[in-house]
Scaffold this motif. Sequence first.
Motif, PDB file in Angstrom:
ATOM      1  N   LEU A   1     -73.879   6.247  43.679  1.00  0.00           N
ATOM      2  CA  LEU A   1     -74.346   7.497  42.947  1.00  0.00           C
ATOM      3  C   LEU A   1     -74.481   8.697  44.014  1.00  0.00           C
ATOM      4  CD1 LEU A   1     -75.350   8.299  40.057  1.00  0.00           C
ATOM      5  CD2 LEU A   1     -77.574   7.459  41.084  1.00  0.00           C
ATOM      6  N   PHE A   2     -74.841   8.280  45.070  1.00  0.00           N
ATOM      7  CA  PHE A   2     -75.174   9.304  45.970  1.00  0.00           C
ATOM      8  C   PHE A   2     -73.813  10.020  46.598  1.00  0.00           C
ATOM      9  CE2 PHE A   2     -75.153  10.704  50.560  1.00  0.00           C
ATOM     10  CZ  PHE A   2     -76.341  11.506  50.526  1.00  0.00           C
ATOM     11  N   LEU A   3     -72.956   9.351  46.639  1.00  0.00           N
ATOM     12  CA  LEU A   3     -71.544   9.909  46.971  1.00  0.00           C
ATOM     13  C   LEU A   3     -71.206  10.605  45.852  1.00  0.00           C
ATOM     14  CD1 LEU A   3     -69.859   6.774  49.025  1.00  0.00           C
ATOM     15  CD2 LEU A   3     -70.889   9.138  49.910  1.00  0.00           C
ATOM     16  N   LYS A   4     -71.013  10.248  44.825  1.00  0.00           N
ATOM     17  CA  LYS A   4     -70.740  10.988  43.812  1.00  0.00           C
ATOM     18  C   LYS A   4     -71.243  12.402  43.571  1.00  0.00           C
ATOM     19  CE  LYS A   4     -69.664  10.297  38.588  1.00  0.00           C
ATOM     20  NZ  LYS A   4     -69.665   9.778  37.357  1.00  0.00           N
ATOM     21  N   GLY A   5     -72.611  12.310  43.466  1.00  0.00           N
ATOM     22  CA  GLY A   5     -73.247  13.466  43.413  1.00  0.00           C
ATOM     23  C   GLY A   5     -73.061  14.580  44.625  1.00  0.00           C
ATOM     24  N   ARG A   6     -72.840  13.932  45.828  1.00  0.00           N
ATOM     25  CA  ARG A   6     -72.297  14.707  47.025  1.00  0.00           C
ATOM     26  C   ARG A   6     -71.084  15.369  46.638  1.00  0.00           C
ATOM     27  NH1 ARG A   6     -72.202  12.256  52.985  1.00  0.00           N
ATOM     28  NH2 ARG A   6     -70.453  11.308  52.229  1.00  0.00           N
ATOM     29  N   ASN A   7     -69.968  14.683  46.192  1.00  0.00           N
ATOM     30  CA  ASN A   7     -68.724  15.303  45.686  1.00  0.00           C
ATOM     31  C   ASN A   7     -68.886  16.464  44.761  1.00  0.00           C
ATOM     32  OD1 ASN A   7     -67.461  13.442  47.531  1.00  0.00           O
ATOM     33  ND2 ASN A   7     -66.951  12.006  46.287  1.00  0.00           N
ATOM     34  N   GLU A   8     -69.760  16.044  43.873  1.00  0.00           N
ATOM     35  CA  GLU A   8     -69.891  17.084  42.668  1.00  0.00           C
ATOM     36  C   GLU A   8     -70.556  18.537  43.351  1.00  0.00           C
ATOM     37  OE1 GLU A   8     -72.275  15.366  39.653  1.00  0.00           O
ATOM     38  OE2 GLU A   8     -70.676  14.231  38.915  1.00  0.00           O
ATOM     39  N   ARG A   9     -71.310  18.258  44.124  1.00  0.00           N
ATOM     40  CA  ARG A   9     -71.950  19.236  44.809  1.00  0.00           C
ATOM     41  C   ARG A   9     -70.926  19.994  45.555  1.00  0.00           C
ATOM     42  NH1 ARG A   9     -76.154  15.618  45.564  1.00  0.00           N
ATOM     43  NH2 ARG A   9     -75.712  15.337  47.636  1.00  0.00           N
ATOM     44  N   CYS A  10     -70.214  19.187  46.464  1.00  0.00           N
ATOM     45  CA  CYS A  10     -69.075  19.942  47.281  1.00  0.00           C
ATOM     46  C   CYS A  10     -68.329  20.961  46.286  1.00  0.00           C
ATOM     47  CB  CYS A  10     -68.254  18.812  47.923  1.00  0.00           C
ATOM     48  SG  CYS A  10     -67.195  19.443  48.936  1.00  0.00           S
ATOM     49  N   SER A  11     -67.804  20.254  44.963  1.00  0.00           N
ATOM     50  CA  SER A  11     -66.845  20.989  44.166  1.00  0.00           C
ATOM     51  C   SER A  11     -67.505  22.066  43.594  1.00  0.00           C
ATOM     52  CB  SER A  11     -66.534  19.894  43.069  1.00  0.00           C
ATOM     53  OG  SER A  11     -65.779  18.729  43.693  1.00  0.00           O
ATOM     54  N   SER A  12     -68.659  22.226  43.574  1.00  0.00           N
ATOM     55  CA  SER A  12     -69.537  23.235  43.080  1.00  0.00           C
ATOM     56  C   SER A  12     -69.538  24.299  43.945  1.00  0.00           C
ATOM     57  CB  SER A  12     -70.734  23.085  42.414  1.00  0.00           C
ATOM     58  OG  SER A  12     -71.540  22.611  43.443  1.00  0.00           O
ATOM     59  N   VAL A  13     -69.483  24.155  45.199  1.00  0.00           N
ATOM     60  CA  VAL A  13     -69.490  25.144  46.226  1.00  0.00           C
ATOM     61  C   VAL A  13     -68.053  25.751  46.572  1.00  0.00           C
ATOM     62  CG1 VAL A  13     -69.731  25.564  48.795  1.00  0.00           C
ATOM     63  CG2 VAL A  13     -71.335  24.177  47.602  1.00  0.00           C
ATOM     64  N   PHE A  14     -67.140  24.863  46.222  1.00  0.00           N
ATOM     65  CA  PHE A  14     -65.776  25.417  46.486  1.00  0.00           C
ATOM     66  C   PHE A  14     -65.140  25.867  45.075  1.00  0.00           C
ATOM     67  CE2 PHE A  14     -66.338  22.968  50.155  1.00  0.00           C
ATOM     68  CZ  PHE A  14     -66.380  24.139  51.286  1.00  0.00           C
ATOM     69  N   GLU A  15     -65.725  26.494  44.144  1.00  0.00           N
ATOM     70  CA  GLU A  15     -65.335  26.673  42.746  1.00  0.00           C
ATOM     71  C   GLU A  15     -63.899  27.430  42.820  1.00  0.00           C
ATOM     72  OE1 GLU A  15     -68.276  30.145  41.997  1.00  0.00           O
ATOM     73  OE2 GLU A  15     -68.404  28.257  40.902  1.00  0.00           O
ATOM     74  N   GLU A  16     -63.064  27.390  41.826  1.00  0.00           N
ATOM     75  CA  GLU A  16     -61.820  28.086  41.690  1.00  0.00           C
ATOM     76  C   GLU A  16     -61.859  29.547  41.338  1.00  0.00           C
ATOM     77  OE1 GLU A  16     -59.359  25.783  39.572  1.00  0.00           O
ATOM     78  OE2 GLU A  16     -59.291  23.810  41.007  1.00  0.00           O
ATOM     79  N   ILE A  17     -62.881  30.143  41.060  1.00  0.00           N
ATOM     80  CA  ILE A  17     -63.100  31.645  40.456  1.00  0.00           C
ATOM     81  C   ILE A  17     -63.599  32.335  41.778  1.00  0.00           C
ATOM     82  CG2 ILE A  17     -64.209  33.174  38.992  1.00  0.00           C
ATOM     83  CD1 ILE A  17     -62.348  30.814  37.484  1.00  0.00           C
ATOM     84  N   CYS A  18     -62.820  33.514  41.917  1.00  0.00           N
ATOM     85  CA  CYS A  18     -63.260  34.659  42.640  1.00  0.00           C
ATOM     86  C   CYS A  18     -64.578  35.141  42.514  1.00  0.00           C
ATOM     87  CB  CYS A  18     -62.424  35.684  42.900  1.00  0.00           C
ATOM     88  SG  CYS A  18     -62.736  37.022  43.846  1.00  0.00           S
ATOM     89  N   SER A  19     -65.571  35.033  43.696  1.00  0.00           N
ATOM     90  CA  SER A  19     -67.051  35.703  43.101  1.00  0.00           C
ATOM     91  C   SER A  19     -67.004  37.042  42.987  1.00  0.00           C
ATOM     92  CB  SER A  19     -67.873  35.153  44.252  1.00  0.00           C
ATOM     93  OG  SER A  19     -67.455  35.592  45.553  1.00  0.00           O
ATOM     94  N   LEU A  20     -66.036  37.776  43.650  1.00  0.00           N
ATOM     95  CA  LEU A  20     -65.937  39.538  43.675  1.00  0.00           C
ATOM     96  C   LEU A  20     -65.306  39.789  42.163  1.00  0.00           C
ATOM     97  CD1 LEU A  20     -65.195  40.334  47.359  1.00  0.00           C
ATOM     98  CD2 LEU A  20     -67.344  40.198  46.142  1.00  0.00           C
ATOM     99  N   HIS A  21     -64.193  39.165  41.881  1.00  0.00           N
ATOM    100  CA  HIS A  21     -63.641  39.693  40.685  1.00  0.00           C
ATOM    101  C   HIS A  21     -63.620  38.750  39.575  1.00  0.00           C
ATOM    102  CE1 HIS A  21     -61.827  41.220  44.531  1.00  0.00           C
ATOM    103  NE2 HIS A  21     -62.043  42.688  43.982  1.00  0.00           N
TER     104      HIS A  21
END
Length: 458
Positions: free
Chosen positions: A72-92
């Motif tokens: 459960l800890f590893l899964k949550g960490r992977n989800e947090r990691c995915s949210s940091v590296f999202e696929e949408i440009c934060s500027l445009h």
Amino acid sequence: MASVNVSADELSCPVCCEIFKNPVLLSCSHSVCKECLQQFWRTKTTLECPVCRRLSSHDPPCNLVLKNLCELFLKGRNERCSSVFEEICSLHSEKLKLFCLEDKQPACVVCATSQQHDNHKFRPISEVVSSYKEELNTALKSLQEKLKHNNKIKAEFEKTVQHIKTQADHTERQIKHEFEKLHQFLRDEEEATITALREEEEQKKQMMKEKLEEMNTHISALSHTIKDTEEMLKANDVCFLKEFPVSMERVQISQPDPQTPSGALIHVSRYLGNLPFRVWKKMQDIVHYTPVILDPNTANPRLVLSDDLTSVRYSRNNLPVPDNPERFDFYSCVLGSEGFTSGKHCWVVEVKESPCWILGVSTASNQRKGNVFFSTGVWSVRYNTAVGSGFTVKQDLECVRVDLDCDRGTVSFSDPVTNTHLHTFTTTFTESVFPFFWCGSLVYLRILPLSSQSKLHL
């Protein structure tokens, strides 16, 4: 999904310090990765806990609660990691489809046309990911090979540790055996010396007993003569005058007094004089000096050395020895235990029971691994084999004598039985050289002690 409110340290194995993988619960309540525990137990003689050293059961159960918590800890960490590296440009707010090769960052199409990335080169993310994954996979394979190699080395280290113990135990037994032979020799000598002393004691006591009996007879005769003479002196005058001549003759009989015989005492110096030296001289009959002793740490795994390290034979099966740097792994060779840098040295090798052989000297730095040993730094003679190099002996021999003169730079071989010269190498030694011996199938070589060499033409 609810977050896991625990830290990575709380979910880390005490052995590998990583998040638990297949944790098992020991009887002492500590948890350890199953693989870490098995590796730890391989180095121990008892099944103990790596943390508190308490004994544990052979097959501890899986800690399911801890395992689920870790997943459960590893899964949550992977989800947090995915949210940091999202696929949408934060500027445009555009999807990240390109990768800037100069900035090493993902970018959208708008970013690629901005001044921030002026004259920068871009590639599609999928193309760069594929290339980077291939590069990372190559590096990963290298690490995996390194891990595999390190595990192999670790296994060799463990084998070496066990071999060291085996060596020490065997050497201790041999030391005790050799000293027991010396002790037995000394006990036998002590018994023989004391037996000789007791025999001389009995002889001297018997001689003195006979002298005492002789003395008793002499004293008895004198006592009777004195008694008879004393009675004659008391007799009347007529009787005295009649017996006087006889009595006078008896008292005038001259018998020599018994003397203490020469050599009656124990010959103490015969037993105590130079006793240790005399025993040492006798000990030389059972103690032999061999000029070259074989080094078991250099012997190819197919070679079997005698307990006294003076003979070697070939075995069809590999011995369970570690692959240490000093050991031959291709050629079935073994080196002498001592290298020579100066002076003259000589040893004789018995070869009569061997269908083929090679012997001589080699430099200390010569490569023992692989098949390059005979390429350089070897001065040898060989018989009935195409292996290696050196002078080929054609005649059947019982023994071969090796004469090494480090100062003159010569290695000479001869037949000590017929006193026939075989071959001499002349060179310049720039480092220490070691005696070496090569054994093929059915080969048995023995280095003769000096006591045996004296019977030859030496």
